[in-house]
Design a protein around this motif. Structure first.
Motif, PDB file in Angstrom:
ATOM      1  N   PRO A  19       0.831  -1.213   0.000  1.00 31.93           N
ATOM      2  CA  PRO A  19       0.000   0.000   0.000  1.00 31.93           C
ATOM      3  C   PRO A  19       0.862   1.257   0.000  1.00 31.93           C
ATOM      4  CG  PRO A  19       0.027  -0.991   2.176  1.00 31.93           C
ATOM      5  CD  PRO A  19       0.747  -1.945   1.276  1.00 31.93           C
ATOM      6  N   CYS A  20       0.377   2.271  -0.697  1.00 31.84           N
ATOM      7  CA  CYS A  20       1.104   3.535  -0.798  1.00 31.84           C
ATOM      8  C   CYS A  20       0.531   4.635   0.095  1.00 31.84           C
ATOM      9  CB  CYS A  20       1.101   4.030  -2.252  1.00 31.84           C
ATOM     10  SG  CYS A  20       1.952   2.940  -3.415  1.00 31.84           S
ATOM     11  N   ALA A  21      -0.703   4.511   0.502  1.00 35.66           N
ATOM     12  CA  ALA A  21      -1.392   5.611   1.189  1.00 35.66           C
ATOM     13  C   ALA A  21      -0.700   5.968   2.495  1.00 35.66           C
ATOM     14  CB  ALA A  21      -2.847   5.231   1.457  1.00 35.66           C
ATOM     15  N   GLY A  22      -0.570   7.264   2.734  1.00 30.90           N
ATOM     16  CA  GLY A  22      -0.095   7.759   4.011  1.00 30.90           C
ATOM     17  C   GLY A  22       1.403   7.754   4.228  1.00 30.90           C
ATOM     18  N   THR A  23       2.193   7.237   3.285  1.00 35.56           N
ATOM     19  CA  THR A  23       3.647   7.196   3.439  1.00 35.56           C
ATOM     20  C   THR A  23       4.296   7.540   2.107  1.00 35.56           C
ATOM     21  OG1 THR A  23       3.925   4.866   2.802  1.00 35.56           O
ATOM     22  CG2 THR A  23       3.378   5.320   5.106  1.00 35.56           C
ATOM     23  N   THR A  24       5.631   7.715   2.145  1.00 39.74           N
ATOM     24  CA  THR A  24       6.412   7.940   0.913  1.00 39.74           C
ATOM     25  C   THR A  24       7.091   6.655   0.464  1.00 39.74           C
ATOM     26  OG1 THR A  24       8.348   8.585   2.226  1.00 39.74           O
ATOM     27  CG2 THR A  24       6.820  10.344   1.564  1.00 39.74           C
ATOM     28  N   THR A  47      11.408   2.867  -5.992  1.00 36.98           N
ATOM     29  CA  THR A  47      11.714   4.232  -6.397  1.00 36.98           C
ATOM     30  C   THR A  47      10.534   4.842  -7.121  1.00 36.98           C
ATOM     31  OG1 THR A  47      12.688   3.468  -8.462  1.00 36.98           O
ATOM     32  CG2 THR A  47      14.174   3.706  -6.581  1.00 36.98           C
ATOM     33  N   ALA A  48      10.583   6.143  -7.288  1.00 33.66           N
ATOM     34  CA  ALA A  48       9.500   6.846  -7.972  1.00 33.66           C
ATOM     35  C   ALA A  48       9.466   6.426  -9.434  1.00 33.66           C
ATOM     36  CB  ALA A  48       9.707   8.353  -7.860  1.00 33.66           C
ATOM     37  N   PRO A  49       8.298   6.441 -10.073  1.00 33.76           N
ATOM     38  CA  PRO A  49       8.232   6.095 -11.497  1.00 33.76           C
ATOM     39  C   PRO A  49       9.080   7.049 -12.324  1.00 33.76           C
ATOM     40  CG  PRO A  49       6.174   7.077 -10.749  1.00 33.76           C
ATOM     41  CD  PRO A  49       6.982   6.803  -9.514  1.00 33.76           C
ATOM     42  N   ASN A  50       9.682   6.500 -13.372  1.00 37.03           N
ATOM     43  CA  ASN A  50      10.586   7.275 -14.220  1.00 37.03           C
ATOM     44  C   ASN A  50       9.764   8.128 -15.179  1.00 37.03           C
ATOM     45  OD1 ASN A  50      12.806   8.279 -15.547  1.00 37.03           O
ATOM     46  ND2 ASN A  50      13.163   6.424 -16.771  1.00 37.03           N
ATOM     47  N   THR A  51       9.419   9.350 -14.745  1.00 36.64           N
ATOM     48  CA  THR A  51       8.607  10.256 -15.563  1.00 36.64           C
ATOM     49  C   THR A  51       9.500  11.353 -16.119  1.00 36.64           C
ATOM     50  OG1 THR A  51       6.711   9.846 -14.131  1.00 36.64           O
ATOM     51  CG2 THR A  51       6.600  11.776 -15.589  1.00 36.64           C
TER      52      THR A  51
END
Length: 722
Positions: free
Chosen positions: A503-508, A538-542
């Motif tokens: 889950p991604c909600a509420g955190t980085t 890691t963050a998506p490569n945008t």
């Protein structure tokens, strides 16, 4: 009609032929039992396994405890945290009611898999009664009783309706259902298998009985305690009594069962316990004994045990209402509760790591109820495969390069989400079990890669090599932990890969988190060492947006025309297409499966979360065990799917609109059994006989059960001819 009822009918018929039939039948049962081992015990009723199930409300788990060793054996995750679990066990099945949500779950104790679920109203109105292979679901607010299939919990036959709310409902040891409504009418009901409905045995009006009246069942009959009207009545026992007592409008909590000559009930708001002893009523001030708020009492070895809410103890009373022994002290967790099983009394403290066992002589000893080292099992996991396990890895096989070779960035990986395999600690041999066998070795080659991503979750695929083990490996457990909501996720697999939804909600976490992964192999008796790996999310490569330069007007010249200059070359950068849009993998889309055990279809009820209901691709309901599927709208709430013999796993599957991927919801299990022998075919022999794990249908055990079925049919036919 059960096999044991048919044996009774043949025996009651008398005669030499009946006796010879029973002798032959018992001989076949002994042979079949020797061939099948535990398989034959699963067909018997009320066979004790020496183990007890206790609830852990704070974690939503049920725990199987061995009273001899004082240690837990199995943990099953039934629901979410902060539950209110009530447990009943009979005939190889465990039935759990979560009173907070109203969900009822039945667990097949042979496989530890959920074979059925159904929804009841949450709160105190619902009650589940189990007796003699029957399951009754009571809705006291609606005044109804439904009979449920003990395997699937689907409705069977007609619903009984009192026409007004019920104050209480219980079932005695003979399987008779007793009910009292708000108007004070006490009824007893029998269930008819032939007509599939309840038949009324008795009815009487009890003056003084009302909405707070409670019932206590006995081996035969009940005791009615109606303190709101000051009345106590014993009915159906053969020694009926009627007494008057002091009235109170407070809540009354009665024992779940009791002998006819010693019946207790607590009145928490009055710090009192009411005892009905040999037909006489007495009130005991337990507040003076240090128990200001008594809970549900229980009778054990002619003494009354009373849990004290908020006091961390259980007091003991004798038949005269005096102290009958030392207080039983508890520690940690919530209020103590009393559990009977196999002639033992357990003091369970939900949320605590320990409980208390009361021996037959009144002595107490501590039990370990929760062990963090004991893995938690998911009852909705896929059943273990019946195929033999793969051979152990060849030590002479050359070592393969890692899946993600390093690129000099310091972590040994390239691309989004590096994986670092952590070698297992050195060991000359896998750990040994208490039974003498060796636990499986740690799976090697654990790797992690990102599978899909959405705004709410990142799904990773964990892969590993088969673990070497002296005993057959029945499955693997992959667990991921990190600084995300919940802190841990896990999945069961019969193969060498599994998906974890983070889950991604509420955190980085989904942009810069570290996921630590462990994989353990399990045999039928124990879990092995852990293979480990770490994974960086890691963050998506945008890429940055392709912003053209500002439109600056050319300078104004009033002199000569400049020489011709060719226009600059314009380079167009094409952005990569966005990843396919998919809803959250592993979401709880399916809310229930219904259908009779012998009907080859199941009705699937669904409550799709928002990202599933609005998904722009296609969806379908899939039987992953047999490959059956049916297309549905992604916001559908019902569907029908085919099932086949044994345990079937049902999921909802969503496909990306561009065809670039798919995700599955959380699965639900249901069981289908063929039954080709109808009541009007006394000479019929069942074509399919349930076999134990690893037992061939026509092996020694299967032949033994077929022989039993044949002898039973012959006995019934000869009796009918007489």
């Amino acid at each position: 009609m059960s096999w044991w009822h048919r044996i009774g009918r043949v025996i009651s018929g008398g005669g030499r032929e009946s006796a010879s039939f029973v002798v032959a039948l018992l001989g076949v049962l002994v042979l079949a039992g020797a061939a099948l081992g535990q398989g034959i015990s699963r067909t018997s009723v009320e066979v004790s396994d020496g183990l007890t199930w206790l609830g852990d409300d704070q974690r939503g788990e049920v725990v199987q405890v061995n009273p001899v060793s004082g240690k837990p054996q199995t943990r099953l995750q039934i629901s979410g945290p902060d539950s209110q679990l009530e447990i009943a066990q009979e005939d190889g099945r465990l039935i759990i009611l979560n009173r907070r949500t109203g969900e009822i779950t039945v667990i097949d104790l042979a496989t530890l898999l959920a074979s059925g679920r159904r929804q009841a109203p949450p709160g105190a109105a619902s009650k589940v009664l189990v007796s003699n292979g029957m399951v009754f679901v009571v809705d006291r607010a609606a005044g109804t009783v439904r009979t449920a299939d003990p395997l699937t919990l689907a409705d069977v036959g007609q619903t009984w309706d009192a026409g007004q709310p019920l104050a209480d409902a219980v079932v005695d040891e003979r399987g008779v259902l007793w009910l009292v409504d708000h108007g004070g009418t006490l009824r007893s009901l029998d269930w008819s298998d032939d007509e599939e409905r309840f038949q009324e045995r008795s009815q009487r009006q009890v003056t003084g009985a009302g909405p707070r009246t409670v019932l206590v069942p006995h081996d035969q009959g009940v005791t009615l305690i109606g303190l709101d009207g000051g009345v106590v009545v014993r009915d159906g026992t053969g020694e009926d009594v009627s007494r008057s007592t002091d009235r109170t409008d407070a809540e009354v909590i009665a024992a779940q069962t009791a002998p006819t000559n010693l019946v207790p009930a607590s009145v928490p708001d009055s710090s009192a316990v009411v005892l009905v002893v040999d037909g006489q009523v007495q009130r005991v001030d337990v507040g003076a004994l240090g128990c200001p708020k008594p809970g549900r009492p229980a009778v054990f070895r002619d003494k009354v045990y009373v849990p004290c809410k908020g006091s961390g103890k259980v007091i003991v009373l004798d038949r005269g209402g005096k102290r009958g022994g030392d207080d039983v002290r508890t520690s940690g967790g919530s209020d103590p509760e009393l559990v009977f099983d196999d002639g033992r009394l357990f003091v369970n403290v939900p949320g605590s790591s320990t409980g208390v066992l009361v021996d037959t002589d009144g002595a107490t000893r501590s039990l370990t109820i929760r062990s963090p080292e004991l893995p938690v099992k998911d009852p909705d996991r896929s059943p273990p495969p019946s195929v033999p396990p793969p051979p152990p890895p060849n030590p002479n096989e050359p070592t393969k390069p890692p899946r993600n070779p390093g690129n000099g960035n310091g972590n040994g990986n390239n691309g989004n989400g590096p994986t670092t395999e952590v070698p297992p600690p050195p060991s000359s041999a896998p750990p040994s079990s208490s039974s003498g066998g060796a636990a499986p070795a740690a799976p090697a080659g654990v790797t992690v890669r990102e599978k899909s991503r959405s705004s709410s979750a990142v799904v990773v695929t964990v892969s590993w090599s088969a673990a070497s083990s002296a005993d057959p490996v029945v499955g693997y457990t992959a667990t991921g932990s990190g600084s995300f909501s919940g802190g841990s996720v896990s999945a069961q697999s019969a193969g060498t890969s599994a998906d974890l939804s983070i889950p991604c909600a509420g955190t980085t976490f989904c942009t810069s988190g570290r996921l630590d992964v462990t994989v353990r192999a399990s045999t039928a008796t124990q879990a092995g060492a852990a293979g480990m790996a770490s994974f960086t999310v890691t963050a998506p490569n945008t890429p940055p947006p392709n912003t053209p330069p500002p439109n600056t007007p050319p300078p104004t010249t009033t002199t000569t025309t400049p020489p011709y200059t060719p226009p600059p070359t314009t380079t167009t950068t094409t952005q990569p297409p966005p990843p396919p849009s998919l809803p959250t993998a592993g979401a709880a889309v399916i809310t229930g499966l219904s259908g009779a055990r012998t009907v080859p279809t199941r009705r699937v009820t669904m409550a799709p979360p928002a990202d599933w209901a609005s998904h722009n691709g296609r969806c379908e309901v899939v039987n992953t065990t047999y490959g059956f599927s049916v297309g549905i709208a992604c916001n559908s709430t019902t569907a029908t799917i085919d099932v086949d013999e044994g345990v079937n796993t049902i999921v909802v599957r969503a496909y990306a609109a561009n065809g670039g991927g798919q995700v599955d919801s959380a699965g639900r299990n249901t069981t289908f059994t063929y039954d080709n022998c109808l009541p009007n075919k006394p000479t019929c022999i069942p074509q399919r006989v349930p076999a134990g794990a690893g037992t061939a249908p026509m092996g020694a055990g299967g032949l033994g059960l077929l022989a039993c079925a044949f002898l039973l049919r012959v006995g019934v036919r000869k009796e009918d001819e007489k």
